[in-house]
Design an enzyme around this catalytic site. Structure first.
Site, PDB file in Angstrom:
ATOM      1  N   THR A   1      -2.580  -3.651  -5.481  1.00  9.68           N
ATOM      2  CA  THR A   1      -2.471  -2.911  -6.766  1.00  9.68           C
ATOM      3  C   THR A   1      -1.972  -3.604  -7.940  1.00  9.68           C
ATOM      4  O   THR A   1      -2.345  -3.647  -9.270  1.00  9.68           O
ATOM      5  CB  THR A   1      -1.490  -1.601  -6.524  1.00  9.68           C
ATOM      6  OG1 THR A   1      -2.280  -0.800  -5.773  1.00  9.68           O
ATOM      7  CG2 THR A   1      -1.093  -1.013  -7.892  1.00  9.68           C
TER       8      THR A   1
ATOM      9  N   TYR B   1      -7.551   4.286  -9.955  1.00 14.81           N
ATOM     10  CA  TYR B   1      -7.739   2.700 -10.210  1.00 14.81           C
ATOM     11  C   TYR B   1      -8.205   1.957  -8.918  1.00 14.81           C
ATOM     12  O   TYR B   1      -8.415   2.698  -8.037  1.00 14.81           O
ATOM     13  CB  TYR B   1      -6.085   2.010 -10.353  1.00 14.81           C
ATOM     14  CG  TYR B   1      -5.211   1.773  -9.449  1.00 14.81           C
ATOM     15  CD1 TYR B   1      -4.716   3.018  -8.865  1.00 14.81           C
ATOM     16  CD2 TYR B   1      -5.383   0.796  -8.672  1.00 14.81           C
ATOM     17  CE1 TYR B   1      -4.022   3.056  -7.557  1.00 14.81           C
ATOM     18  CE2 TYR B   1      -4.628   0.578  -7.646  1.00 14.81           C
ATOM     19  CZ  TYR B   1      -3.972   1.600  -6.966  1.00 14.81           C
ATOM     20  OH  TYR B   1      -3.115   1.417  -5.698  1.00 14.81           O
TER      21      TYR B   1
ATOM     22  N   SER C   1      -5.029  -4.000   0.448  1.00 13.53           N
ATOM     23  CA  SER C   1      -4.553  -4.367   1.539  1.00 13.53           C
ATOM     24  C   SER C   1      -5.246  -3.397   2.844  1.00 13.53           C
ATOM     25  O   SER C   1      -4.875  -3.766   3.740  1.00 13.53           O
ATOM     26  CB  SER C   1      -2.963  -4.621   1.401  1.00 13.53           C
ATOM     27  OG  SER C   1      -2.505  -3.490   1.476  1.00 13.53           O
ATOM     28  N   GLN C   2      -5.525  -2.201   2.281  1.00 14.23           N
ATOM     29  CA  GLN C   2      -6.224  -1.494   3.364  1.00 14.23           C
ATOM     30  C   GLN C   2      -7.414  -2.188   3.972  1.00 14.23           C
ATOM     31  O   GLN C   2      -7.716  -1.696   5.162  1.00 14.23           O
ATOM     32  CB  GLN C   2      -6.769  -0.147   2.816  1.00 14.23           C
ATOM     33  CG  GLN C   2      -7.612  -0.115   1.616  1.00 14.23           C
ATOM     34  CD  GLN C   2      -6.827  -0.108   0.177  1.00 14.23           C
ATOM     35  OE1 GLN C   2      -6.095  -0.806   0.267  1.00 14.23           O
ATOM     36  NE2 GLN C   2      -7.482   0.710  -0.672  1.00 14.23           N
TER      37      GLN C   2
ATOM     38  N   THR D   1       0.428  -3.059  -1.184  1.00 10.75           N
ATOM     39  CA  THR D   1       1.557  -2.314  -0.618  1.00 10.75           C
ATOM     40  C   THR D   1       1.239  -2.047   0.672  1.00 10.75           C
ATOM     41  O   THR D   1       2.263  -1.796   1.693  1.00 10.75           O
ATOM     42  CB  THR D   1       2.205  -1.622  -1.428  1.00 10.75           C
ATOM     43  OG1 THR D   1       1.213  -0.574  -1.859  1.00 10.75           O
ATOM     44  CG2 THR D   1       2.803  -2.026  -2.618  1.00 10.75           C
ATOM     45  N   ASP D   2      -0.067  -1.514   0.826  1.00  6.49           N
ATOM     46  CA  ASP D   2      -0.352  -0.503   2.136  1.00  6.49           C
ATOM     47  C   ASP D   2       0.104  -1.360   3.333  1.00  6.49           C
ATOM     48  O   ASP D   2       0.552  -0.528   4.198  1.00  6.49           O
ATOM     49  CB  ASP D   2      -1.706  -0.280   2.005  1.00  6.49           C
ATOM     50  CG  ASP D   2      -1.897   0.844   0.946  1.00  6.49           C
ATOM     51  OD1 ASP D   2      -1.040   1.335   0.216  1.00  6.49           O
ATOM     52  OD2 ASP D   2      -3.268   1.281   0.776  1.00  6.49           O
TER      53      ASP D   2
ATOM     54  N   LYS E   1       6.980   0.430   4.189  1.00  7.03           N
ATOM     55  CA  LYS E   1       6.534   1.292   2.911  1.00  7.03           C
ATOM     56  C   LYS E   1       6.744   2.627   3.233  1.00  7.03           C
ATOM     57  O   LYS E   1       6.626   3.193   4.352  1.00  7.03           O
ATOM     58  CB  LYS E   1       4.951   0.928   2.718  1.00  7.03           C
ATOM     59  CG  LYS E   1       4.598   1.925   1.570  1.00  7.03           C
ATOM     60  CD  LYS E   1       2.957   1.625   1.007  1.00  7.03           C
ATOM     61  CE  LYS E   1       2.686   2.273  -0.061  1.00  7.03           C
ATOM     62  NZ  LYS E   1       1.601   1.858  -0.566  1.00  7.03           N
TER      63      LYS E   1
ATOM     64  N   GLU F   1      13.673   8.661  28.841  1.00  6.10           N
ATOM     65  CA  GLU F   1      12.952   9.503  29.296  1.00  6.10           C
ATOM     66  C   GLU F   1      11.813   9.372  29.878  1.00  6.10           C
ATOM     67  O   GLU F   1      11.138  10.109  30.364  1.00  6.10           O
ATOM     68  CB  GLU F   1      12.655  10.891  28.259  1.00  6.10           C
ATOM     69  CG  GLU F   1      14.022  11.585  27.892  1.00  6.10           C
ATOM     70  CD  GLU F   1      13.570  12.731  26.619  1.00  6.10           C
ATOM     71  OE1 GLU F   1      12.982  13.814  27.180  1.00  6.10           O
ATOM     72  OE2 GLU F   1      13.865  12.429  25.625  1.00  6.10           O
TER      73      GLU F   1
HETATM   74  N1  ASP Z   1      -4.082   0.388  -1.756  1.00  2.00           N
HETATM   75  C1  ASP Z   1      -3.326  -0.518  -2.605  1.00  2.00           C
HETATM   76  C2  ASP Z   1      -3.161  -1.929  -1.606  1.00  2.00           C
HETATM   77  O1  ASP Z   1      -2.440  -1.868  -0.445  1.00  2.00           O
HETATM   78  C3  ASP Z   1      -1.961  -0.201  -2.728  1.00  2.00           C
HETATM   79  C4  ASP Z   1      -0.884  -0.983  -3.423  1.00  2.00           C
HETATM   80  O2  ASP Z   1      -1.247  -2.323  -3.676  1.00  2.00           O
HETATM   81  O3  ASP Z   1       0.167  -0.553  -3.646  1.00  2.00           O
HETATM   82  O4  ASP Z   1      -3.724  -2.822  -1.716  1.00  2.00           O
END
Ligand code: ASP
Length: 347
Positions: free
Chosen positions: A31, A44, A77-78, A110-111, A183, A304
């Site tokens: 992002t 976006y 990053s997905q 961030t993902d 995250k 457990e």
């Molecule tokens: N989907 C984005 C990524 O992980 C989200 C981000 O960067 O905040 O590339």
């Protein structure tokens, strides 16, 4: 007199200029490099802007470091995968072995940033700083958080105080170590937290300030080595829930999983049918690691679940995505579950 003073100041700034640390940015997208049609839209596309454009948003950073950028990939990053992990780890090792590179910044979505950061924490053989930077708001968004995060990342990578800290993750002023950070929120800028042990420091007015560090092994002291690896063992994550259908576990084993990280309920507990499937998997040589879907705390041995009898490993305080990284690397070294358990108490 004025002239002499001016010359001295020039000399001082030239000397200072010559001594500026050299920081390389490896850009992977996310992002922070995303764009939208409208500043207030939540819609976006990640991974659009090249690193050169990102750097134009942080004027003044050249006073702190000489910065060079390399675009590795430009993806959300997905879409992160093992090939990119290996490429980035090898490039970091190559760059940091050079005398003229003082630190690395990696821009990343961030993902899945927490997994890539932990992978590098275990595979980069250097004490020099490596800092991950990202953004929750895309570059065209109102109040975009990317430029401040990138600035903080560069000054943190340029600082000798960041050496020996392991791979670091910067977000929203705070500095986290790669092992502990996760995250925690889908959209909020304050999404990154280290739920068990907190941040290690803070970036403030062009300088990182540290308050503690991890005792777990990392980077220069890690025994994991990707130099000769072109692929990684298949390790999958299974999420536990009530009344769960355990056939997913059998299918993963059929498809060649060499390790299963089970994100169990509570202290890594397992629905009976799934427990049976995991026992069968273990009998076929698959390594089973128990962690928790709760989001914090340690998953403990023999509470457990009788780990000693079932030959299951516990992830300690690692969440499922980090446990998967460590299990993949562990499997490049050994198939022995007790050795792998030791790795989980060491890294
Ligand atoms: N989907 C984005 C990524 O992980 C989200 C981000 O960067 O905040 O590339």
């Amino acid at each position: 007199m004025k002239k002499v003073l001016f010359a001295s100041l020039m000399l001082i700034s030239l000397v200072a200029f010559g001594q500026k640390p050299n920081v390389v940015i490896l850009a992977t997208g996310g992002t922070i490099a995303g764009k939208s049609d409208a500043a207030t839209s939540t819609k976006y596309t990640a991974g659009q802007l090249p690193i050169e454009d990102l750097l134009t948003a942080v004027p003044g950073v050249e006073d702190f470091a000489n910065v060079k950028g390399e675009q590795v990939v430009n993806i959300g990053s997905q879409a992160m995968n093992n090939d990119v992990w290996l490429t980035v780890a090898k490039r970091c090792n190559e760059l940091l072995s050079k005398g003229d590179v003082d630190g690395i910044v990696i821009t990343h979505g961030t993902d899945t940033k927490e997994a890539t950061a932990y992978f590098l924490n275990l595979t980069v053989k250097s004490s020099k700083p490596i800092v991950f930077v990202s953004a929750m708001r895309n570059s065209t968004s109102i109040s975009a958080d990317g430029p401040k995060n990138l600035f903080d990342g560069i000054i943190t990578a340029a600082s000798p105080d960041s050496r020996d800290m392991g791979v670091l993750v910067i977000s929203n002023d705070y500095i986290y170590n790669a092992r502990d950070v996760t995250k925690s929120n889908t959209t909020n800028v304050a999404t990154f937290v280290a739920p068990n042990w907190g941040p290690v420091g803070i970036a403030y007015n062009g300088k990182p300030y540290y308050y503690h560090t991890t005792l777990r092994k990392h980077t220069a002291n890690s025994e994991f080595d990707v130099a000769s690896l072109s692929e990684l063992p298949k390790v999958d994550i299974v999420y536990g829930y009530s009344n769960m259908d355990a056939s997913i576990i059998d299918n993963l084993v059929k498809k060649g999983s060499r390790g299963i990280v089970f994100a169990g309920v509570g202290n890594g507990n397992i629905y009976p049918e799934a427990l049976e499937a995991l026992q069968k998997a273990r009998k076929k040589g698959v390594i089973v690691v128990r962690t928790s879907r709760t989001g914090s705390g340690r998953t403990t041995l023999d509470a457990e679940v009788n780990d000693a009898e079932l030959e299951f490993v516990v992830a300690d305080d690692l969440n499922a995505q980090k446990a998967r990284v460590l299990l993949m690397l562990s499997l490049t070294k050994t198939q022995n579950w007790t050795e792998i358990q030791k790795f989980f108490f060491t890294y």
